[in-house]
Design an enzyme around this catalytic site. Sequence first.
Site: not given
Length: 322
Positions: A7, A9, A68, A98, A139, A199, A201
Amino acid sequence: MQLHLAPMEGVVNARMRALLTAVGGIDRCVTEFVRVSDQLLPPRVFHRLCPELNNNGLTPSGIPVYVQLLGGDPGPMAENAARAASLGAPGIDTNFGCPAKCVNRHRGGSVLLDEPELLHQIISAMRAAVPKAIPVTAKIRLGFKDSSRLTEIVSAISEAGANGITIHARTKEDGYKPPAHWHQLAQVHKITNIPIVANGEVWSPTDFTECQTQSHCEDVMLGRGLLARPDLALEIKSASEGLHYKRNTWPTTLHLVEALFEDSILNCAPRHVGGPIKQWLGYLRREYQEAQLLFERIKRLNTAADITAALDEHRHYLAIAA
């Protein structure tokens, strides 16, 4: 094995989700975050960020899209989770990752990783407010300043009733700087039985395999790697099945870029019509030399007519080069 679309942003909105899931290989999407403060948000906010709610929470190609939420107050988070579920969201995700300073200043995102007890309260309240059939996930990152509290964080979220956790294998302090520390995820499988999604790279099938090996995770979330290679999920799944996969050529990928631009003409203000295509080319040029050429050609253009002409010229160039 499942592959999820990150997700991101300001990047992975509904039109991008539609394009990328149409290519194939993606099993789940998550919306950009819905910012929750101290009130119950009206349905229009959820529909704006997740228009897929009008299609049973699915992209046009049938891939589920979790809504989310981002916030730090258990009560409003639970109320808004219930509302998202009532509007048809197939799952509710929670943003504890975030790293943006403006978000962290308002007690949202990764700053909450230093308060595992609060994470537990938020997830517990959301889980109680949402029907059992609808998953509640989170997350996170490895931690805020360091990863010393990772197992504490995962335990807090897991014990609160979460149905899964995606872990971006970097701390808030790491930002998005490589490398991603996939190996640090291996330890969390010892303290929880819920699915853990890795999650960070993953740019190639080789990266994917290494990520699985180090993290001990079956499922992986793809972000920038999928924007740079729209068929990356397909190649990963083909490789996992021992099948030969022929990568998409630039002309095939260019069709997707043109589709995004056509959507922008219809749905963006005239002064912003070139923004989405320029942004995507910024990722695509990592994998395609032609994307760099096109980006250089249009980066200073602002009108739909000028960009359309540049795309026509680019197509003509490709035809001659072929």
